[in-house]
Design an enzyme around this catalytic site. Structure first.
Site, short mmCIF file in Angstrom:
data_model
loop_
_atom_site.label_atom_id
_atom_site.label_comp_id
_atom_site.label_asym_id
_atom_site.label_seq_id
_atom_site.Cartn_x
_atom_site.Cartn_y
_atom_site.Cartn_z
N GLU A 210 -9.96 -16.05 -15.44
CA GLU A 210 -9.57 -16.80 -14.23
C GLU A 210 -10.59 -17.88 -13.86
OE1 GLU A 210 -8.76 -13.94 -11.14
OE2 GLU A 210 -6.81 -13.43 -11.98
N GLU B 195 -2.42 -9.57 -16.19
CA GLU B 195 -2.82 -8.57 -15.19
C GLU B 195 -1.72 -8.47 -14.14
OE1 GLU B 195 -6.51 -9.56 -13.31
OE2 GLU B 195 -7.56 -9.85 -15.20
C1 GAL Z 1 -8.05 -10.56 -10.81
C2 GAL Z 1 -9.22 -10.44 -11.76
C3 GAL Z 1 -9.49 -9.00 -12.14
C4 GAL Z 1 -9.48 -8.13 -10.91
C5 GAL Z 1 -8.18 -8.31 -10.18
C6 GAL Z 1 -8.06 -7.47 -8.94
O1 GAL Z 1 -8.05 -11.78 -10.15
O2 GAL Z 1 -8.98 -11.16 -12.94
O3 GAL Z 1 -10.73 -8.91 -12.80
O4 GAL Z 1 -10.54 -8.50 -10.10
O5 GAL Z 1 -8.07 -9.65 -9.77
O6 GAL Z 1 -6.84 -7.69 -8.28
#
Ligand code: GAL
Length: 678
Positions: free
Chosen positions: A144, A300
């Site tokens: 990110e 994710e």
């Molecule tokens: C994302 C990030 C992850 C984790 C996640 C939590 O933005 O890539 O590492 O922090 O959020 O929601």
């Protein structure tokens, strides 16, 4: 490639004896992929130049032996303390001049050559160790990308970059060109030396400077990424793909050039507070699919809840499964949960996960198992399929930065404005690509292209739009189209400037609207009265241009003036929508334009809250809410998720219900192509 289901796994948080338990539980849940390594720099290179990759290799071997594929993340979003302490210049500097602190993440300075070298070295070591390891299928660079920096080294790099952008006929750096493009006689901003050019760290800098700086930051991220991509490509199996994970519509950098150096686009899909909005999520999926104009991964997503929103509510039972299927319906080839199991300490203790701190499944683990069962049943049907869209919504980071810098009305949020056009299309279950304003449009099968707006227009953008329309395409241009040139300056013509002829309209004046303005819409005999807010343009149509809407009485200037126009250009049509219409009018107008353009939904007459998407011959029906619904199909379909049921034209969807419907004869039942004459 199958549709993958997976999780982010951080074996470095746990003793090795535990790993096999984790992997067995992953397999039991039906996961097929893990992502590992990102953020693990302190464990991979505990001391400068001393690498310990053995544990990562063993974790990868065990994952593979357990039947899981592996995506390796480079750890560069989290530089270790020895690095930031010994070389503080690798830390980013914010707009106020403060250096980032260690102890969070993404604290690096993306323009630092030294930092890039450290990153390339750790990426290279990982590629040497895992580039041919069985089970590894791809790589994720960093995590990110997001932070801007205003450091002295950023300023130096920016000035060098500007010297490549502003050149004379012989290709030599030309300050005169830059001064002209940015109108620097204004406020005596003129530069007589490249070294005088500041970074726009404060508010209200020159719009040309601001836009150039954002473009430069994209360039910096691209270079930063490239150093790692090259290190990996040099040593990894050529079949491995390389990606990075993005944040939907986040606008910190221009994702289109960044994606040119990647094989796959990914995004991280979080809701935070609230519930699943199928159409809003669809926009981010459509955007990510548009980065490379092919399928993508949800790298994710939230296993129930997050920890960073104002209210970290857990999604309702079944909602995350619908969320995953919404992504798959829009072209996702993988869904990975973040995360497998929380670290006991650290900033994200309360985040949702599949296992609890005790190492046993949390309730959400069951829902993942259900999704895995879905995919085992129907994954092969979706293998190799993609989305084919009759509509494109154009999107540009330049445009968003330019408008955001000079909103003129504080409510003119460029993303909200784009979604105002995407939503009426998405809610009709019409497949839509969101692609760059610089994407090619001719020969792509689009019946409708929407620029909401195409704010910065140069010759090449104008030429592609003209070619698309002349071949019979329908084009919608929203307010603020053609308002700026490439350097974020006013063009020498009335807006929409280079699009005037194509649109058959000129903007006589534009108004930030304090309250609302009345609008009378007249579409093929049907009339409707409603309102516009935020922004209204007084349009002057050309002789061959039809007026579809006029302003009612309001501020005096706009009374009775054209608000929406339609112009036939070649075999195509251009609609110019000069105002931010209230939702009901907007929906009515777009419904009419959709019909005029002959655009068909994936399926018609769906119950409220149900959406349909299509990959290849497979229809995915989704109920986005908690009320059960029944879909009537135009043909008998078989729900592949319920193989025991006979084919039927009635498909029941429970709360957050999903059906994956196949029918060999569906195409015979398609309503056929409507023409714009109907
Ligand atoms: C994302 C990030 C992850 C984790 C996640 C939590 O933005 O890539 O590492 O922090 O959020 O929601």
């Amino acid at each position: 490639m199958p549709i993958h289901l997976g999780a982010a796994w951080y074996p470095e948080h746990w003793p090795e004896e535990r790993w096999q338990v984790d992997l067995d539980l992953m397999r039991a849940a039906g996961l097929t992929v893990v992502r590992i390594g990102e953020f693990a720099w302190a464990d991979l290179e505990p001391v400068e130049g001393q690498f310990d990759l053995g544990w990562l290799v063993r974790a990868t071997e065990m994952a593979h032996a357990s039947g899981l594929s592996v995506v390796v993340g480079t750890p560069t979003a989290a530089p270790p303390a020895w690095l930031t302490a010994a070389y503080p210049e690798v830390l980013a500097i914010d707009g106020s001049g403060a250096r980032a602190q260690h102890g969070k993440r993404c604290h690096f300075d993306v323009t630092s050559p030294l930092y890039r070298a450290f990153c390339a070295r750790v990426a290279e070591r990982m590629a040497l160790a895992l580039g041919h390891a069985p089970g590894v299928i791809g790589w994720q660079i960093d995590n990110e990308y997001n932070r801007l920096t205003y450091s002295p080294q950023a300023a130096t790099a920016f000035r060098l970059w500007l010297q490549e952008q502003f050149v004379d006929e012989q290709g030599r750096p030309s300050l005169a060109r830059l001064n002209r493009a940015w109108s620097t006689s204004y406020w005596s901003e003129r530069y007589t030396d490249w070294a005088q050019i500041p970074l726009p760290a404060e508010d209200n800098h020159n719009p040309g400077l601001v836009l150039s700086f954002r473009r430069f930051m994209t360039h910096a991220y691209r270079e930063y990424q490239r150093a790692q991509v090259q290190a990996i490509r040099a040593h990894a199996d050529p079949s491995h793909w390389i990606t990075s994970n993005f944040m939907g519509f986040f606008d910190g950098f221009d994702h289109y050039p960044i994606c040119e150096d990647l094989d796959l686009a990914c995004w991280d899909h979080y809701i935070g507070t609230g519930n699943l909005d199928l159409d809003r999520a669809a926009a981010s999926h459509d955007l990510t699919r548009g980065f490379k104009r092919r399928n993508f991964w949800v790298m994710e997503t939230q296993p129930g809840c997050v920890n960073w929103a104002p209210i970290n509510n857990v999604l309702n039972r079944g909602e995350a499964r619908a969320m995953a299927w919404n992504g798959i319906g829009h072209g996702a080839d993988a869904v990975l949960y973040w995360q497998w199991r929380p670290a006991p300490g650290g900033q994200e203790q309360y985040h949702g996960s599949l296992l609890g701190p005790d190492g046993r499944p949390r309730p959400f683990y069951r829902e993942v198992g259900e999704l895995a069962a879905d995919l085992q049943l129907v994954g092969p049907l979706l293998d190799g399929t993609t989305v084919s869209a009759p509509v494109a919504v154009l999107h540009s980071y330049d445009d968003r930065w330019a408008i955001d810098h000079q909103r003129h009305h504080r409510g003119f949020d460029p993303l909200a404005h784009l979604l105002h056009y995407h939503r009426p299309i998405a809610r009709r279950s019409i497949a839509t690509d969101i692609v760059s304003t610089r994407a090619d449009l001719v020969g792509r099968g689009y019946r409708l292209v929407v620029g909401a707006p195409i704010h910065i227009v140069d010759e090449s953008i104008a030429a592609e739009l003209a070619a698309y329309v002349r071949e019979g395409g329908h084009l919608v241009l929203s307010a603020r189209s053609g308002f700026k040139d490439y350097n974020n300056a006013l063009p020498p013509q009335r807006q929409p400037a280079l699009l005037q002829d194509l649109a058959g309209v000129q903007v006589e004046e534009y108004y930030a609207v304090l309250d609302t303005v009345k609008v009378d819409l007249s579409l093929g005999g049907a009339t409707a009265t409603g309102e516009a807010h935020t922004w209204a343009e007084w349009l002057v149509p050309g002789r061959a241009t039809q007026v579809l809407a006029r302003y009612g009485s309001g501020n005096g200037w706009l009374d009775g003036q054209p608000a929406v126009t339609m112009h036939q250009a070649g075999r195509g049509r251009v609609y110019y929508v000069g105002a931010w219409l209230a939702d009901d009018l907007q929906d009515r107008l777009l419904a009419w334009i959709i019909a005029q353009a002959g655009v068909e939904p994936v399926l018609d007459k769906l119950p409220v809250g149900v959406r349909a998407s299509r990959r290849g011959d497979v229809h995915i029906l989704l109920n986005g809410g908690r009320e059960a619904a029944t879909v009537t199909l135009p043909w008998p379909g078989k729900d592949a998720l319920r193989p025991d049921r006979a084919a039927s034209d009635q498909i029941d969807l429970g709360p957050y219900g999903v059906a994956v419907v196949t029918n060999d004869q569906a195409d015979q039942y398609q309503t056929g192509q409507r023409t714009s004459d109907e």
